[in-house]
Design an enzyme around this catalytic site. Sequence first.
Site, PDB file in Angstrom:
ATOM      1  N   GLU A 230     -12.748   2.281   2.781  1.00 50.84           N
ATOM      2  CA  GLU A 230     -12.055   2.478   4.044  1.00 50.84           C
ATOM      3  C   GLU A 230     -12.498   3.820   4.628  1.00 50.84           C
ATOM      4  O   GLU A 230     -12.480   4.839   3.937  1.00 50.84           O
ATOM      5  CB  GLU A 230     -10.542   2.490   3.788  1.00 50.84           C
TER       6      GLU A 230
ATOM      7  N   GLU B  52       0.831  -1.204   0.000  1.00 47.20           N
ATOM      8  CA  GLU B  52       0.000   0.000   0.000  1.00 47.20           C
ATOM      9  C   GLU B  52       0.866   1.254   0.000  1.00 47.20           C
ATOM     10  O   GLU B  52       1.699   1.455   0.887  1.00 47.20           O
ATOM     11  CB  GLU B  52      -0.947   0.025   1.203  1.00 47.20           C
TER      12      GLU B  52
ATOM     13  N   TYR C 229      -7.320   8.139  -0.697  1.00 50.39           N
ATOM     14  CA  TYR C 229      -7.030   9.117   0.365  1.00 50.39           C
ATOM     15  C   TYR C 229      -5.555   9.545   0.306  1.00 50.39           C
ATOM     16  O   TYR C 229      -5.234  10.735   0.366  1.00 50.39           O
ATOM     17  CB  TYR C 229      -7.364   8.501   1.731  1.00 50.39           C
TER      18      TYR C 229
HETATM   19 MN    MN Z   1      -5.759   2.419   2.922  1.00 47.46          MN
END
Ligand code: MN
Length: 289
Positions: A240, A146, A181
Amino acid sequence: MKIGCHGLVWTGRFDAEGIRYSVQKTQEAGFDLIEFPLMDPFSFDVATAKSALAASGLSASASLGLSEATDVSSEDPSVVKAGEELLNRALEVLAELDSTDFCGVIYSAMKKYMEPATERGLANSKAVIGRVADRAAALGINMSLEVVNRYETNVLNTGRQALDYLADVQRGNVGIHLDTYHMNIEESDMFSPVLDTAAALRYVHIGESHRGYLGTGSVDFDSFFKALGRIGYEGPVVFESFSSAVVAPDLSRMLGIWRNLWADNEELGAHANAFIRDKLTAIKTIDLH
Ligand code: MN
């Protein structure tokens, strides 16, 4: 394509009760998959998760962020070893859950670093990810790294940095995990990173700029979903969101979840499920244009 929800939308405690509750709520909100936060894979109640998943028909993925004590990008061999052991235990949990997707900040601690990553630390991180990936491959598990913002790691902040990292690791089952995000903070736009990483993109997080309700912040979701359509992305797309309404003792503090962005997680989850599916339905018609 599986549409999923991060377990922390529902509860901050992943004991047996929290596992059952989060699986049930994820399923009721209309998702296909739950992402379990596997911060401590040694204590995770695999048997309960297995039975809850079987009863719900959901698939599972798992993510985690390493800590200072398990930071595989450290220069301290004992810390790196502890991180590798934790990642290997996480693989065992995933295998028992018939899960094929392991993601998150698994290549570094998830924290605000006060210094850049060091050459030796990066080499340690890549060596561990390579070895863990070989074990994962034998279990049929994909690992997706990630890419997160500068306040959560000093190793991978952009998609192109992740491509460079992968070029050194050279494992077919290690890919990239993008999160809207984080992209909104670090990338030049929401389209190019998806195209740049297309061949390696294996996992996606959908989060708003303030981590609350989708569509109420500054993330350009239209560009992002168009980019997913352009590359024919078929992997998991996972919602999320965090609010101080639901607190996980360590994770919430690390992520800086100080405010209530929502109070009703049932409404939030159902809204996110519809939001994501609507975008994906719409972009399919772009082929007709
Ligand atoms: Mn994430």
